[in-house]
Design a protein around this motif. Structure first.
Motif, short mmCIF file in Angstrom:
data_model
loop_
_atom_site.label_atom_id
_atom_site.label_comp_id
_atom_site.label_asym_id
_atom_site.label_seq_id
_atom_site.Cartn_x
_atom_site.Cartn_y
_atom_site.Cartn_z
N PHE A 1 0.84 -0.97 -0.09
CA PHE A 1 0.41 0.40 -0.20
C PHE A 1 0.76 1.49 -0.19
N ARG A 2 1.84 1.07 0.97
CA ARG A 2 2.94 2.64 0.73
C ARG A 2 3.59 3.04 -0.45
N GLU B 1 -7.27 1.13 -4.08
CA GLU B 1 -6.44 2.01 -2.37
C GLU B 1 -8.19 2.52 -2.05
N LEU C 1 -8.46 1.43 1.37
CA LEU C 1 -7.12 1.99 2.30
C LEU C 1 -7.44 1.83 3.50
N CYS D 1 -5.37 1.01 7.32
CA CYS D 1 -4.74 2.20 8.07
C CYS D 1 -5.45 1.26 9.19
N THR E 1 3.19 4.58 9.13
CA THR E 1 2.29 3.82 8.07
C THR E 1 0.96 4.16 7.90
N LEU F 1 -0.98 6.21 4.92
CA LEU F 1 -2.11 5.78 4.27
C LEU F 1 -3.33 6.99 4.64
#
Length: 176
Positions: free
Chosen positions: A29-30, A40, A44, A48, A59, A63
């Motif tokens: 994701f990063r 995403e 997300l 998160c 992170t 995010l």
């Protein structure tokens, strides 16, 4: 897939088994490798939450910022308050209360305009973090009633966690 696989491992086999897969998922994701903007936007919030659960505050913050940016760009007003509450939580953990207040106020403004019902998670975490007894106690009780009425199990977990933080901070250990 890594995110879901990691959570399955974490739940069925324990933290040590699930963490490496979840860390790979967060890394994906990063870096945004092999993930579309549409994915995403959809995932997300869960990434998160995963970063938070793994105590990866950097992170979580990164995010959450991305989630807010994507929700704004897409005009996804139903998603924006969720993203802003996540970012407010990350800001609170970083000790940036001013940013958290601004993010919470924006989330509340969006929910008011859209009439989208969302428990006041950000406001609750802020009250807990600041140890404001009257506001915190009232928010805990009213938020519990609201999420139970709507059947939001995860929301109840968030409220109970915030209540434990809040009451521990006040030295009210039995209530925590």
């Amino acid at each position: 897939d890594l995110l879901l696989d990691g959570w399955v491992l974490l739940i069925t086999e324990g933290y040590a088994a699930g963490t490496p897969t979840l860390e790979r998922a967060l890394s994906a994701f990063r870096s945004r490798e092999s993930i579309s903007e549409e994915e995403e936007i959809r995932w997300l919030w869960f990434a998160c939450h995963t970063a938070y659960e793994l105590w990866d505050d950097e992170t979580w913050h990164e995010l959450s910022i991305r989630q807010v940016q994507l929700a704004r760009a897409a005009g996804a007003l139903a998603e924006l308050p969720i993203a802003l509450n996540s970012l407010a939580g990350a800001s609170l953990f970083a000790g940036d209360f001013a940013a958290a207040v601004a993010q919470i106020e924006e989330a509340e403004a969006v929910t008011e305009v859209t009439r989208n019902r969302l428990a006041p998670y950000g406001r609750l975490l802020l009250a807990a973090g600041q140890g404001r007894e009257a506001a915190g106690s009232e928010l805990i009780e009213s938020s519990k009633d609201e999420v139970v009425r709507r059947g939001e199990g995860l929301g109840l977990a968030v409220i109970n966690w915030a209540a434990a933080l809040f009451y521990n901070g006040l030295g009210r250990y039995a209530d925590a």
